[in-house]
Design a protein around this motif. Structure first.
Motif, PDB file in Angstrom:
ATOM      1  N   MET A   1      81.003  58.676 -38.242  1.00 47.05           N
ATOM      2  CA  MET A   1      79.978  57.636 -38.199  1.00 47.05           C
ATOM      3  C   MET A   1      80.043  56.900 -36.879  1.00 47.05           C
ATOM      4  SD  MET A   1      79.478  54.248 -40.601  1.00 47.05           S
ATOM      5  CE  MET A   1      78.682  55.149 -41.925  1.00 47.05           C
ATOM      6  N   ASN A   2      78.885  56.756 -36.217  1.00 46.95           N
ATOM      7  CA  ASN A   2      78.792  56.006 -34.969  1.00 46.95           C
ATOM      8  C   ASN A   2      78.433  54.549 -35.270  1.00 46.95           C
ATOM      9  OD1 ASN A   2      79.252  58.391 -33.463  1.00 46.95           O
ATOM     10  ND2 ASN A   2      77.078  58.903 -33.552  1.00 46.95           N
ATOM     11  N   ILE A   3      79.172  53.624 -34.661  1.00 50.69           N
ATOM     12  CA  ILE A   3      79.019  52.202 -34.953  1.00 50.69           C
ATOM     13  C   ILE A   3      78.914  51.409 -33.650  1.00 50.69           C
ATOM     14  CG2 ILE A   3      80.137  50.174 -35.977  1.00 50.69           C
ATOM     15  CD1 ILE A   3      81.534  52.080 -37.936  1.00 50.69           C
ATOM     16  N   LEU A   4      78.046  50.392 -33.642  1.00 45.86           N
ATOM     17  CA  LEU A   4      77.932  49.482 -32.501  1.00 45.86           C
ATOM     18  C   LEU A   4      78.039  48.047 -33.017  1.00 45.86           C
ATOM     19  CD1 LEU A   4      77.346  49.367 -29.388  1.00 45.86           C
ATOM     20  CD2 LEU A   4      74.991  48.825 -30.030  1.00 45.86           C
ATOM     21  N   VAL A   5      78.907  47.255 -32.374  1.00 48.40           N
ATOM     22  CA  VAL A   5      79.168  45.888 -32.818  1.00 48.40           C
ATOM     23  C   VAL A   5      78.971  44.896 -31.684  1.00 48.40           C
ATOM     24  CG1 VAL A   5      80.850  44.354 -33.890  1.00 48.40           C
ATOM     25  CG2 VAL A   5      80.914  46.794 -34.395  1.00 48.40           C
ATOM     26  N   LEU A   6      78.355  43.739 -31.999  1.00 47.26           N
ATOM     27  CA  LEU A   6      78.194  42.637 -31.042  1.00 47.26           C
ATOM     28  C   LEU A   6      78.950  41.420 -31.547  1.00 47.26           C
ATOM     29  CD1 LEU A   6      74.345  42.659 -30.264  1.00 47.26           C
ATOM     30  CD2 LEU A   6      76.170  43.930 -29.121  1.00 47.26           C
ATOM     31  N   ASP A   7      79.718  40.797 -30.649  1.00 47.88           N
ATOM     32  CA  ASP A   7      80.377  39.536 -30.984  1.00 47.88           C
ATOM     33  C   ASP A   7      80.203  38.558 -29.830  1.00 47.88           C
ATOM     34  OD1 ASP A   7      82.010  37.526 -32.145  1.00 47.88           O
ATOM     35  OD2 ASP A   7      83.697  38.241 -30.940  1.00 47.88           O
ATOM     36  N   ALA A   8      79.492  37.458 -30.091  1.00 44.26           N
ATOM     37  CA  ALA A   8      79.313  36.413 -29.086  1.00 44.26           C
ATOM     38  C   ALA A   8      79.669  35.059 -29.693  1.00 44.26           C
ATOM     39  CB  ALA A   8      77.871  36.403 -28.577  1.00 44.26           C
ATOM     40  N   SER A   9      80.553  35.068 -30.682  1.00 46.99           N
ATOM     41  CA  SER A   9      80.910  33.835 -31.384  1.00 46.99           C
ATOM     42  C   SER A   9      82.053  33.089 -30.715  1.00 46.99           C
ATOM     43  CB  SER A   9      81.301  34.148 -32.832  1.00 46.99           C
ATOM     44  OG  SER A   9      82.469  34.951 -32.869  1.00 46.99           O
ATOM     45  N   ASN A  10      82.748  33.758 -29.805  1.00 45.97           N
ATOM     46  CA  ASN A  10      83.889  33.138 -29.138  1.00 45.97           C
ATOM     47  C   ASN A  10      83.592  32.963 -27.653  1.00 45.97           C
ATOM     48  OD1 ASN A  10      85.754  33.183 -31.509  1.00 45.97           O
ATOM     49  ND2 ASN A  10      85.425  35.384 -31.330  1.00 45.97           N
ATOM     50  N   LYS A  11      84.619  32.989 -26.852  1.00 47.99           N
ATOM     51  CA  LYS A  11      84.418  32.896 -25.412  1.00 47.99           C
ATOM     52  C   LYS A  11      83.869  34.226 -24.907  1.00 47.99           C
ATOM     53  CE  LYS A  11      88.298  29.727 -24.704  1.00 47.99           C
ATOM     54  NZ  LYS A  11      89.633  29.555 -24.084  1.00 47.99           N
ATOM     55  N   GLY A  12      82.698  34.174 -24.298  1.00 52.23           N
ATOM     56  CA  GLY A  12      82.142  35.391 -23.735  1.00 52.23           C
ATOM     57  C   GLY A  12      81.505  36.297 -24.763  1.00 52.23           C
ATOM     58  N   LEU A  13      81.376  37.562 -24.373  1.00 49.06           N
ATOM     59  CA  LEU A  13      80.656  38.561 -25.154  1.00 49.06           C
ATOM     60  C   LEU A  13      81.487  39.832 -25.275  1.00 49.06           C
ATOM     61  CD1 LEU A  13      78.023  39.919 -26.322  1.00 49.06           C
ATOM     62  CD2 LEU A  13      77.409  40.409 -23.937  1.00 49.06           C
ATOM     63  N   LEU A  14      81.491  40.417 -26.481  1.00 52.54           N
ATOM     64  CA  LEU A  14      82.188  41.670 -26.715  1.00 52.54           C
ATOM     65  C   LEU A  14      81.228  42.664 -27.358  1.00 52.54           C
ATOM     66  CD1 LEU A  14      84.842  43.385 -26.944  1.00 52.54           C
ATOM     67  CD2 LEU A  14      85.149  42.340 -29.205  1.00 52.54           C
ATOM     68  N   VAL A  15      81.161  43.881 -26.795  1.00 59.50           N
ATOM     69  CA  VAL A  15      80.371  44.977 -27.375  1.00 59.50           C
ATOM     70  C   VAL A  15      81.335  46.117 -27.658  1.00 59.50           C
ATOM     71  CG1 VAL A  15      78.475  46.588 -27.065  1.00 59.50           C
ATOM     72  CG2 VAL A  15      78.325  44.304 -26.061  1.00 59.50           C
ATOM     73  N   VAL A  16      81.361  46.572 -28.918  1.00 63.83           N
ATOM     74  CA  VAL A  16      82.279  47.640 -29.321  1.00 63.83           C
ATOM     75  C   VAL A  16      81.479  48.836 -29.820  1.00 63.83           C
ATOM     76  CG1 VAL A  16      84.221  48.281 -30.791  1.00 63.83           C
ATOM     77  CG2 VAL A  16      83.986  45.919 -30.014  1.00 63.83           C
ATOM     78  N   LEU A  17      81.876  50.022 -29.380  1.00 62.89           N
ATOM     79  CA  LEU A  17      81.218  51.259 -29.791  1.00 62.89           C
ATOM     80  C   LEU A  17      82.235  52.223 -30.376  1.00 62.89           C
ATOM     81  CD1 LEU A  17      78.824  53.352 -29.774  1.00 62.89           C
ATOM     82  CD2 LEU A  17      79.613  53.989 -27.468  1.00 62.89           C
ATOM     83  N   LYS A  18      81.922  52.749 -31.540  1.00 59.94           N
ATOM     84  CA  LYS A  18      82.707  53.850 -32.086  1.00 59.94           C
ATOM     85  C   LYS A  18      81.833  55.100 -32.065  1.00 59.94           C
ATOM     86  CE  LYS A  18      85.023  55.764 -36.143  1.00 59.94           C
ATOM     87  NZ  LYS A  18      85.304  55.628 -37.585  1.00 59.94           N
ATOM     88  N   LYS A  19      82.306  56.127 -31.378  1.00 60.04           N
ATOM     89  CA  LYS A  19      81.578  57.394 -31.292  1.00 60.04           C
ATOM     90  C   LYS A  19      82.562  58.533 -31.516  1.00 60.04           C
ATOM     91  CE  LYS A  19      79.231  60.553 -28.154  1.00 60.04           C
ATOM     92  NZ  LYS A  19      79.013  60.934 -26.740  1.00 60.04           N
TER      93      LYS A  19
END
Length: 225
Positions: A1-19
């Motif tokens: 399963m391919n997954i994309l996650v966004l997190d902007a709740s803390n300091k800065g921005l995080l983008v995570v991808l599982k492929k």
């Protein structure tokens, strides 16, 4: 399963991808990092030769945390997934912090504190691996009694420990992109259509509070969420 996650709740921005069982991530800590959400998503997808259409499931932090960052990330994801048959798992940021800790005190009483207003904190308390106090906005005068005999967890908990001279022992969370992927996989049953994704409001936005005071009215939270 391919997954994309966004997190902007803390300091800065995080983008995570599982492929294909591999995990990749991109971060941005610049001021107004929310402006970089779309370019960062595009960059991580292009670098790993995958398109939005080939992502099976998405995740997005809904709070508690930065209103601006969360709102921009939700809006960005809703735009990217407009008219696509895709679903998003809403992520509670304090659950991510708790899940990232796997030390010897995991089943003890653990409190996660996050910055809210000058006189308050967002508080989420766990015990025996379960929530015993849901995320809520707590005035700092009421904080000590609420978290009595609890371990503190997370970087922002340290801020309150030092500010209020709290006696609680501080635990360290091993924060990682893998934690986000595990969260999405374990909460697939909570996936929503993008248009149904909403911020976890634990306090009213300052602009709304000021408008209510100025006009002596109360606004239904559904109008600004």
């Amino acid at each position: 399963m391919n997954i994309l996650v966004l997190d902007a709740s803390n300091k800065g921005l995080l983008v995570v991808l599982k492929k294909d069982n591999n995990i990749f991530y991109k971060q941005n800590f610049e001021k107004n990092s929310g402006n970089y959400i779309i370019p960062l998503i595009k960059e991580i997808l292009e670098e790993n030769s995958i398109s939005i259409d080939n992502i099976d499931l998405f995740g997005c932090t809904i709070g508690p945390g930065s209103f601006t960052g969360i709102r921009i990330s939700i809006a960005s994801l809703q735009g990217l997934l407009f008219n696509k048959n895709k679903k998003v798992v809403p992520i509670v940021s304090t659950e991510i912090i708790y899940n990232s800790y796997n030390g010897p005190y995991k089943l003890d009483k653990i409190a996660i504190l996050k910055r809210a207003r000058v006189d308050a904190a967002y508080v989420h308390i766990f015990e025996n691996g379960k929530t015993i106090f849901n995320p809520n906005l707590i005035h700092i005068n009421d904080l000590k009694n609420l978290i009595d005999n609890a371990y503190l967890l997370g970087e922002e908990s340290l801020y309150f420990k030092e500010k209020l001279d709290l006696p609680n022992e501080l635990l360290k969370a091993e924060f990682s992109p893998e934690t986000f992927i595990s969260y999405i996989e374990n909460n697939r049953n909570k996936a929503l259509l993008p248009e149904n994704l909403k911020i976890l409001y634990l306090q009213k936005p300052l602009a709304v509070e000021n408008f209510e005071k100025k006009n002596n009215i109360k606004i239904d939270e559904n109008l600004y969420n």
